[in-house]
Design an enzyme around this catalytic site. Structure first.
Site, PDB file in Angstrom:
ATOM      1  N   CYS A 170       0.804  -1.224   0.000  1.00 18.07           N
ATOM      2  CA  CYS A 170       0.000   0.000   0.000  1.00 18.07           C
ATOM      3  C   CYS A 170       0.837   1.273   0.000  1.00 18.07           C
ATOM      4  CB  CYS A 170      -0.957   0.003   1.184  1.00 18.07           C
ATOM      5  SG  CYS A 170      -2.165  -1.358   1.138  1.00 18.07           S
ATOM      6  N   HIS A 222      -3.138   7.244   2.602  1.00 19.21           N
ATOM      7  CA  HIS A 222      -3.579   5.980   2.004  1.00 19.21           C
ATOM      8  C   HIS A 222      -4.922   5.608   2.607  1.00 19.21           C
ATOM      9  CE1 HIS A 222      -4.086   1.828   1.080  1.00 19.21           C
ATOM     10  NE2 HIS A 222      -3.741   1.419   2.292  1.00 19.21           N
ATOM     11  N   ASN A 249     -10.473   0.127   0.036  1.00 18.69           N
ATOM     12  CA  ASN A 249      -9.009   0.197   0.105  1.00 18.69           C
ATOM     13  C   ASN A 249      -8.446  -0.403  -1.177  1.00 18.69           C
ATOM     14  OD1 ASN A 249      -6.265  -0.292   0.546  1.00 18.69           O
ATOM     15  ND2 ASN A 249      -6.532  -0.865   2.696  1.00 18.69           N
TER      16      ASN A 249
END
Length: 351
Positions: free
Chosen positions: A128, A270, A300
């Protein structure tokens, strides 16, 4: 705010004097198929209220069968190139944790799909936080003169590696891609990237991982078990480390840029989890109305989340020219990173 960040485990790289990476275009793409919380409740022991309260997610986009990360990256890359006014690039970097295959890298396939065969192309695997790592790599290419224009793409098809029956992960992760075009320019002009702050802690790799399929498992001569190829995450531990390292990296990036939290017009963390994003904003002292979010609508999307949100915000006019923007991410590795830039305000959008 908790004072000055601990930089003992971080690496900061500033652009070389006289030649900096400047944002010239942005683009994004999510697959058309939408999976709502209600759809997940048909086969998972969960509810819309449970998912929203713990993650902030109401729906997510997922790829159709036979569609992989490269297709997402190509769409986002094409949009970024168009936003930048077209033209070629000297390098393509794809940040992803869901490559088309273990070997070769996905970036050359993406470059070819964009009509860029022959240019340098490589993947970045930092889960990520991959997009921030990829930005740093691109900035290095530009600073050293290796490239004048670089296409940086964050793309993941995380629905392909998440156990659909795992309530802890299936409700969170989704698919998408975001991209930016960077060009050589001056560190003083709008759109120039500030110093990147990067860090990692491999001793905690087991918190976010896919156990099987790699060289360690293959060297045993045994096939992976049914559960070994799915993504695993220890959520409670991840939450604590995500807030800590994302906050520290963000504060370090602000310090290196000579900014204070009050100077930030938009913080783009993020999109891991709505609660994490809120906690990070509070810890570094940025008001909630300056913390951008789209996790409710897209989930996500791993390495895609930051560039996807940048492109989405830019397309809707959320950034004024000269706006000061901070981005920060945390992911498997463990790995984290942050950087800053001012918004150029001159990018093209539209059909």
């Amino acid at each position: 705010m908790n004072g000055h960040p601990d930089l003992s485990a971080a690496t900061a790289v500033a652009p070389a004097a006289g030649r900096a990476a400047v944002i010239a275009g942005v683009g994004s793409w999510v697959p058309p198929r939408i999976v709502t919380n209600e759809e997940l409740t048909r086969y998972l022991d969960t509810s819309d209220e449970w998912i929203r309260s713990r993650t902030g997610i109401a729906r997510r986009h997922v790829v159709d069968p036979g569609v992989g990360t490269a297709a997402l990256a190509i769409e986002a890359g094409a949009a970024a190139l168009k936003s930048a006014g077209g033209g070629d690039v000297d390098s393509v970097i794809v940040a992803t944790a869901t490559p088309e295959r273990l070997c070769p890298a996905t970036a050359p396939q993406v470059a070819a799909g964009l009509g860029l065969s022959g240019v340098a192309a490589h993947d970045v695997a930092a889960v990520c936080s991959g997009f921030v790592y990829a930005l740093n790599s691109a900035a290095g290419q530009i600073a050293t003169g290796t490239a004048d224009r670089v296409l940086v793409i964050g793309a993941d098809a995380f629905s392909t590696i998440v156990d659909p029956m795992d309530r802890q992960t299936a409700v969170i992760f989704a698919d998408g891609a975001g991209a930016v075009v960077l060009r050589a320019g001056s560190a003083s002009e709008p759109g120039a990237l500030g110093p990147c702050v990067l860090g990692s802690d491999g001793e905690l790799a087991e918190l976010i991982m896919i156990p099987g399929g790699g060289s360690a498992q293959r060297s045993t001569g045994q096939l992976p078990g049914p559960d070994d190829l799915w993504f695993h995450m220890r959520g409670r531990d991840v939450y604590r480390y995500a807030v800590e390292h994302t906050s520290n990296a963000a504060l370090a990036a602000l310090d290196r840029a000579g900014w204070r939290p009050a100077d930030v017009d938009c913080f783009i963390p993020h999109q891991a989890n709505a609660r994490i994003c809120t906690a990070v904003g509070e810890r570094i002292g940025i008001p909630a109305d300056r913390v951008a979010s789209n996790i409710e609508r897209v989930g996500n999307t791993a390495a895609a989340s930051i560039p996807l949100l940048i492109a989405e915000s830019a397309a809707t006019g959320a950034f004024d020219p000269g706006a000061r923007i901070l981005i920060a991410a945390f992911g498997g590795g463990l790995a984290w990173g942050a950087t800053t830039f001012t918004w150029p305000g001159t990018l093209g959008f539209g059909d």
